[in-house]
Write an enzyme that holds these catalytic residues in place. Sequence first.
Site, PDB file in Angstrom:
ATOM      1  N   TYR A   1       0.816  -1.226  -0.015  1.00  0.00           N
ATOM      2  CA  TYR A   1      -0.018   0.056   0.058  1.00  0.00           C
ATOM      3  C   TYR A   1       0.680   1.275  -0.083  1.00  0.00           C
ATOM      4  CZ  TYR A   1       0.817   0.920   4.953  1.00  0.00           C
ATOM      5  OH  TYR A   1       1.619   1.347   6.237  1.00  0.00           O
TER       6      TYR A   1
ATOM      7  N   LYS B   1       6.381  -1.704   1.715  1.00  0.00           N
ATOM      8  CA  LYS B   1       5.250  -1.200   2.788  1.00  0.00           C
ATOM      9  C   LYS B   1       3.938  -2.373   2.309  1.00  0.00           C
ATOM     10  CE  LYS B   1       2.973   3.447   3.238  1.00  0.00           C
ATOM     11  NZ  LYS B   1       3.488   3.396   4.650  1.00  0.00           N
TER      12      LYS B   1
ATOM     13  N   GLU C   1      12.749   2.976  13.880  1.00  0.00           N
ATOM     14  CA  GLU C   1      11.657   3.718  13.301  1.00  0.00           C
ATOM     15  C   GLU C   1      10.485   3.636  14.413  1.00  0.00           C
ATOM     16  OE1 GLU C   1       9.766   2.998   9.538  1.00  0.00           O
ATOM     17  OE2 GLU C   1      10.326   0.733   9.840  1.00  0.00           O
TER      18      GLU C   1
ATOM     19  N   LEU D   1      11.022   1.394   6.958  1.00  0.00           N
ATOM     20  CA  LEU D   1      10.367   1.865   5.798  1.00  0.00           C
ATOM     21  C   LEU D   1      11.240   3.275   5.350  1.00  0.00           C
ATOM     22  CD1 LEU D   1       7.751   1.403   3.997  1.00  0.00           C
ATOM     23  CD2 LEU D   1       7.038   3.534   5.103  1.00  0.00           C
TER      24      LEU D   1
END
Length: 292
Positions: free
Chosen positions: A32, A152, A184, A208
């Site tokens: 996505y 993702k 992250e 990511l």
Amino acid sequence: MHIVYLNGSFMPIEEACVSVTDRGFLFGDGVYEVIPAYGGRLFRLPHHLQRLQDSLDGIKLSNPLSESEWTQLLERLLQHNRDRAGNNNDQSVYLQVTRGTSRKRDHNFPAEIHHTVYACSNPIPEPDPAVERDGVSAITLDDIRWAWCNIKAITLLPNVLLRQQASERGAAEAILIRDGYAIEASSSNIFIVHDGTLITPPKSPVMLPGITRDLVLELAEQHGIAYREDNITEEALHSADEIWITSSTREIVPVTRLDDKSVSNGLPGPVWKTMLAFYRQYKDAVRSGNAN
Ligand code: PDD
């Protein structure tokens, strides 16, 4: 009316249905993107479409649409939902591509692929003044995710569970620690400021590659803010002068409490204020068609 896109057609959201044999539903087999649009203009679209391509490559799924088809689809979606967005016409687009349906539940890829392509848009709410005044709190948690977080993927159960733990402890985000390093957060990238230098972890398969992250680094370069991409140890995180989280939906948010302790004096820091001003300037340029 809330209009969404599903497999070639625009329709009211109530009418959009996906098969129970869809591999996104059965296996979380899909990817996505989340793309903001300011004043009806898609923000950093080429970067998002490149990351979508990288995610599709990462799961060995062909791209169902060309770059110009994606652009046209997303622009039409924004147009369909113009009435739902406020005066500023700021909307956030969510798009998802799965490996589609197959008759039998089988871990192997089906011989013939019929992608499921879904996209929707929603108004972006005005920034919360309390967040800018006070910042947010975060907690650190072990990174329980898989080894390919650069993709993702729609398979977000670990992120969901981690975020829920943060919420239950009154925190806005969970900063994830892997092998002693802050990587992250559950749905955002992280930055710290140490002795006036902005630091963010280098890109790697366990993180990511955020589009907002890259823009923050670009703006730091452009405006002469000292920065480096470097690993952040858990100790460095806890002794940082400032901590920020960044994402397409949250933009740049100061973390002022970490694990129930104040970050510096517990207020959003000066480097964050400077960066936020540059970020807003950039957004305004996108709105007026002078940047993308
Ligand atoms: N999430 N890291 C993770 C794990 C994320 O899920 C996100 C974004 C980011 C920031 O990436 P970007 O700056 O490109 O938005 C980093 C989106 C917003 C989401 O899942 O809704």
